[in-house]
Scaffold this motif. Structure first.
Motif, PDB file in Angstrom:
ATOM      1  N   PRO A  80      -6.512  -6.938  -7.022  1.00 40.21           N
ATOM      2  CA  PRO A  80      -5.961  -6.302  -5.745  1.00 40.21           C
ATOM      3  C   PRO A  80      -5.134  -7.384  -4.830  1.00 40.21           C
ATOM      4  N   GLN A  81      -5.713  -8.646  -4.886  1.00 42.29           N
ATOM      5  CA  GLN A  81      -4.917  -9.322  -3.909  1.00 42.29           C
ATOM      6  C   GLN A  81      -3.690  -9.978  -4.562  1.00 42.29           C
ATOM      7  N   GLN A  85      -1.387  -7.155  -3.787  1.00 43.80           N
ATOM      8  CA  GLN A  85      -0.926  -7.049  -2.282  1.00 43.80           C
ATOM      9  C   GLN A  85       0.047  -7.955  -1.856  1.00 43.80           C
ATOM     10  N   LYS A  86      -0.125  -9.240  -2.591  1.00 49.15           N
ATOM     11  CA  LYS A  86       0.623 -10.369  -2.537  1.00 49.15           C
ATOM     12  C   LYS A  86       2.164 -10.102  -3.120  1.00 49.15           C
ATOM     13  N   LYS A 126       3.834  -7.611  -0.441  1.00 49.99           N
ATOM     14  CA  LYS A 126       4.472  -8.464   0.757  1.00 49.99           C
ATOM     15  C   LYS A 126       5.760  -9.111   0.439  1.00 49.99           C
ATOM     16  N   ASN A 172       4.035  -3.199   3.113  1.00 48.75           N
ATOM     17  CA  ASN A 172       2.722  -3.749   3.838  1.00 48.75           C
ATOM     18  C   ASN A 172       1.871  -2.438   3.331  1.00 48.75           C
ATOM     19  N   LEU A 173       1.060  -2.758   2.620  1.00 46.72           N
ATOM     20  CA  LEU A 173       0.174  -1.450   1.702  1.00 46.72           C
ATOM     21  C   LEU A 173      -1.142  -1.078   2.619  1.00 46.72           C
ATOM     22  N   MET A 207      -2.538   1.030  -1.450  1.00 47.19           N
ATOM     23  CA  MET A 207      -3.190  -0.072  -2.579  1.00 47.19           C
ATOM     24  C   MET A 207      -4.160   0.797  -3.990  1.00 47.19           C
TER      25      MET A 207
END
Length: 93
Positions: free
Chosen positions: A38-39, A42-43, A46, A51-52, A57
């Protein structure tokens, strides 16, 4: 004489084809690893300007798992038009 030009041209074509397949393999591998991390997802979001939230997500991960890594229509929460953006009876001027 003419064979002096054949070797560089064949080498160029083989390099382009090989580079394409190596790129596709690398991209598929990155998308597969992103589904499980997930990181990383997310990256990437971005970097794309999104911006989730936590719910978005989870939706993104579900879509990637369902579609095999591709995300049609962009990221969840984006402002993509619904349906046909230019209906046939409304001409664009």
């Amino acid at each position: 004489m003419w064979w002096n030009y054949v070797i560089p041209i064949v080498t160029l074509i083989v390099g382009l084809v090989g580079g394409f397949f190596i790129g596709v393999y690398y991209l598929r591998r990155q998308l597969t690893s992103m589904q499980n991390d997930p990181q990383m997802l997310q990256k990437m979001a971005k970097q794309m300007g999104y911006n989730l939230s936590g719910k978005q997500m989870q939706q993104a991960q579900q879509m990637m798992n369902k579609n095999g890594g591709s995300m049609p229509g962009g990221m969840p929460g984006g402002k993509a038009p619904k349906g046909n953006a230019f209906p046939p009876n409304k001409r664009r001027r």
